[in-house]
Design a protein around this motif. Sequence first.
Motif, PDB file in Angstrom:
ATOM      1  N   CYS A 106      40.427  38.418 -14.344  1.00  0.00           N
ATOM      2  CA  CYS A 106      41.398  39.152 -13.519  1.00  0.00           C
ATOM      3  C   CYS A 106      41.681  38.405 -12.212  1.00  0.00           C
ATOM      4  N   ALA A 107      40.629  37.828 -11.613  1.00  0.00           N
ATOM      5  CA  ALA A 107      40.810  37.073 -10.362  1.00  0.00           C
ATOM      6  C   ALA A 107      41.709  35.864 -10.589  1.00  0.00           C
ATOM      7  N   ILE A 157      31.271  42.538 -17.280  1.00  0.00           N
ATOM      8  CA  ILE A 157      31.982  42.861 -16.030  1.00  0.00           C
ATOM      9  C   ILE A 157      32.317  41.585 -15.268  1.00  0.00           C
ATOM     10  N   THR A 188      35.133  39.683 -17.066  1.00  0.00           N
ATOM     11  CA  THR A 188      36.412  40.388 -16.910  1.00  0.00           C
ATOM     12  C   THR A 188      36.967  40.205 -15.505  1.00  0.00           C
ATOM     13  N   LEU A 189      36.085  40.345 -14.490  1.00  0.00           N
ATOM     14  CA  LEU A 189      36.521  40.176 -13.094  1.00  0.00           C
ATOM     15  C   LEU A 189      36.983  38.750 -12.821  1.00  0.00           C
TER      16      LEU A 189
END
Length: 310
Positions: free
Chosen positions: A36-37, A29, A32-33
């Motif tokens: 994405c950020a 997580i 992935t975050l």
Amino acid sequence: MASNWSIYTTLLTMEPLDILPSHVFPAFIFGTLAYCAILVFNMTVLLTIALNRKLHKPMYLLLFNLPLNDMVGATAFFPQLVSSILSQSRSITYSACFAEAFLTHLYGAGSLLILTAMAYDRYVAICCPLKYNTLMSPNNLLKIIIIMWTLDFTLIGLLLALNYRKEICFTNIVDMYCNNPSLLRLICGDIQLNSYYGLFITIFFQGLSLLIVVFTYIKILITVVSKRQFDAKSKAIQTCGTHLIVFLCLEFNAFFALIAHRLPNVSPYIRRALGVSVMVFPPFLNPLIYGLKTKEIRHNILEFFQKKIF
């Protein structure tokens, strides 16, 4: 050992992540975050420049290349990493590893070339303001961008092309991600030419960028000190300060990562940490630094979100 066309489907093993089973999902997580950020931050800067005609100036059009390049670097690193975390497998095909190494080095060299071109733009704007429209005309700006990317693709493409072999003798990637040094360790036989060329382009990219940036900032400093207008000094310091922060962050990161790879006695944990920091911190911090420190970009981003919200 793998030979002929089977080399491209050979499975290589990368350095283990050593993540406890209970930490696998949180790590997935988080990775992935983070990815994405990076994409959101860089896309925000890209769209802000693309959609605002007021920002269609040489300084911002050169800056437009930086988030593009940062997203290439992040895409070379994060998808493979989060996939490895989730599957708990550090296997990668030779062809995928080769592609990842190409994108990784394309990103590193591209960062230096883009920041060097931006330093030249600031030099012309501050030291030769009367010649700025001529020296940084649309045609000249296009030439600078084309030369920048042509150099990047050509020199990095040749670097990876020299690694082409019909067979490899090892399958262990001694790093957290694929790069030229780790691919060289797989090769059978003499790699002296590869090492010399790798050293040449390292000196070329690092030396060229340092030489131009140091020269331009010395000239800028002399010009700014000699000016009596406080507003001119303040604007010069603001625009150059942002660029200098980004450049120094990249240089320190890259310098220590290169030293760690060249010295055999360096701890593998330090080498991995420095290597990963080059791939993570610049793409994450660059859009934040430019978004917060550059008045025009900050103003346009805030204006865009205010319109959407209110």
